[in-house]
Design an enzyme around this catalytic site. Structure first.
Site, PDB file in Angstrom:
ATOM      1  N   ASP A   1     -36.240 -27.425  25.726  1.00 33.55           N
ATOM      2  CA  ASP A   1     -36.753 -26.684  26.888  1.00 33.55           C
ATOM      3  C   ASP A   1     -37.804 -27.488  27.636  1.00 33.55           C
ATOM      4  O   ASP A   1     -37.953 -27.355  28.854  1.00 33.55           O
ATOM      5  CB  ASP A   1     -37.341 -25.351  26.424  1.00 33.55           C
ATOM      6  CG  ASP A   1     -36.267 -24.487  25.800  1.00 33.55           C
ATOM      7  OD1 ASP A   1     -35.203 -24.316  26.437  1.00 33.55           O
ATOM      8  OD2 ASP A   1     -36.446 -24.041  24.657  1.00 33.55           O
TER       9      ASP A   1
ATOM     10  N   GLU B   1     -31.580 -25.261  14.354  1.00 32.60           N
ATOM     11  CA  GLU B   1     -31.758 -26.545  15.047  1.00 32.60           C
ATOM     12  C   GLU B   1     -32.784 -27.403  14.327  1.00 32.60           C
ATOM     13  O   GLU B   1     -32.595 -28.592  14.132  1.00 32.60           O
ATOM     14  CB  GLU B   1     -32.220 -26.298  16.486  1.00 32.60           C
ATOM     15  CG  GLU B   1     -31.147 -25.719  17.379  1.00 32.60           C
ATOM     16  CD  GLU B   1     -31.663 -25.371  18.750  1.00 32.60           C
ATOM     17  OE1 GLU B   1     -32.877 -25.082  18.884  1.00 32.60           O
ATOM     18  OE2 GLU B   1     -30.868 -25.391  19.706  1.00 32.60           O
TER      19      GLU B   1
HETATM   20  O1  DER Z   1     -32.624 -23.237  22.321  1.00 29.88           O
HETATM   21  C1  DER Z   1     -32.718 -24.474  22.332  1.00 29.88           C
HETATM   22  O2  DER Z   1     -33.635 -25.108  21.776  1.00 29.88           O
HETATM   23  C2  DER Z   1     -31.687 -25.210  23.107  1.00 29.88           C
HETATM   24  O3  DER Z   1     -31.569 -26.508  22.685  1.00 29.88           O
HETATM   25  C3  DER Z   1     -31.970 -25.026  24.544  1.00 29.88           C
HETATM   26  O4  DER Z   1     -33.225 -24.521  24.819  1.00 29.88           O
HETATM   27  C4  DER Z   1     -31.718 -26.211  25.448  1.00 29.88           C
HETATM   28  O5  DER Z   1     -31.209 -25.595  26.540  1.00 29.88           O
HETATM   29  P1  DER Z   1     -30.356 -26.245  27.685  1.00 29.88           P
HETATM   30  O6  DER Z   1     -29.721 -27.494  27.129  1.00 29.88           O
HETATM   31  O7  DER Z   1     -29.377 -25.182  28.022  1.00 29.88           O
HETATM   32  O8  DER Z   1     -31.349 -26.523  28.750  1.00 29.88           O
END
Ligand code: DER
Length: 236
Positions: free
Chosen positions: A89, A108
């Site tokens: 983000d 993650e």
């Molecule tokens: O939730 C997370 O950490 C995701 O990796 C995400 O926030 C990244 O989002 P995007 O690739 O849709 O910008």
């Protein structure tokens, strides 16, 4: 769409540089940038991919792997991950990042930690000097439902996040529920008042009932940011 193109550029370069034929166990993150990661891995060809397994970081990630025809596996079968690629983000100059916009940060972070190499891919909107500059929604915090009200009070009263709120679902009555059956609290902080993101992360993590914090500090080896002019900025 310049943002989608930027995501693709970052993802393709990261895969080209960090997903090599010798890599057999690959962690796939969540969000809207990682589909370009999977797309580029598929382009590496059936030959190299038939010898690989792909570990998801949640339901969306699992669907991505399955729909791409790649071999799905679980981390408890393959806890030694060669490389994990994920979105973010917001990323600061020291590669600390806010993650959890998609409420997937627990799995993650497990996949990021289990990997020999962890790489971030994002568009230019995520490229910041300091955390909190562009991402205003706060630090995503996964909490057990039993403790969410208590943790909200802790965040507001002890850690100064007056705007901390429970993340409510948009197309379902009630709160967002993660792949682990937990809730998410979004807690905006003035990062200046904490010595460093890792100090803030530690203080949040110590609140009983917190499962995982959407601050990934000193974990990524590199971050790739696609830019509007078609270039890619690489931070190592
Ligand atoms: O939730 C997370 O950490 C995701 O990796 C995400 O926030 C990244 O989002 P995007 O690739 O849709 O910008």
């Amino acid at each position: 769409d310049p943002i989608e193109e930027a995501k693709k550029l970052a993802a393709w370069m990261a895969v080209d540089r960090h997903v090599l034929p010798k890599h057999k166990v690959i962690g796939i993150g969540s969000g809207s940038t990682v589909p370009y990661v999977v797309e580029r891995i598929v382009q590496q060809g059936e030959e190299v991919n038939k010898g690989r397994v792909f570990i998801p970081t949640g339901f969306q990630s699992k669907e991505l792997i399955v729909q791409a025809g790649l071999t799905l596996a679980e981390i408890d079968q393959f806890p030694n991950v060669d490389v994990t690629i994920d979105g973010a983000d917001e990323v600061d100059q020291d590669l600390n990042c806010i993650k959890g916009g998609g409420a997937c940060q627990l799995r993650e972070k497990v996949l990021a930690e289990a990997a020999k190499t962890f790489v971030l891919v994002a568009d230019y909107r995520k490229n910041s000097a300091r955390l909190g500059t562009n991402w205003k929604a706060g630090v995503p915090i996964e909490v057990v439902p039993f403790a969410y009200a208590k943790v909200l009070l802790n965040l507001r009263n002890n850690l100064g996040s007056k705007e901390a709120t429970l993340r409510m679902a948009k197309c379902k009555a009630g709160p967002v529920v993660t792949d682990n059956g937990n809730f998410v609290i979004d807690a905006p902080f003035d990062f200046e008042t904490f010595g460093s993101p890792i100090q803030l992360m530690t203080q949040i993590k110590m609140l009983t009932g917190v499962v995982e914090v959407g601050l990934f500090c000193n974990m990524a080896e590199a971050a790739y940011f696609g830019n509007q002019d078609g270039s890619v900025s690489v931070r190592k």
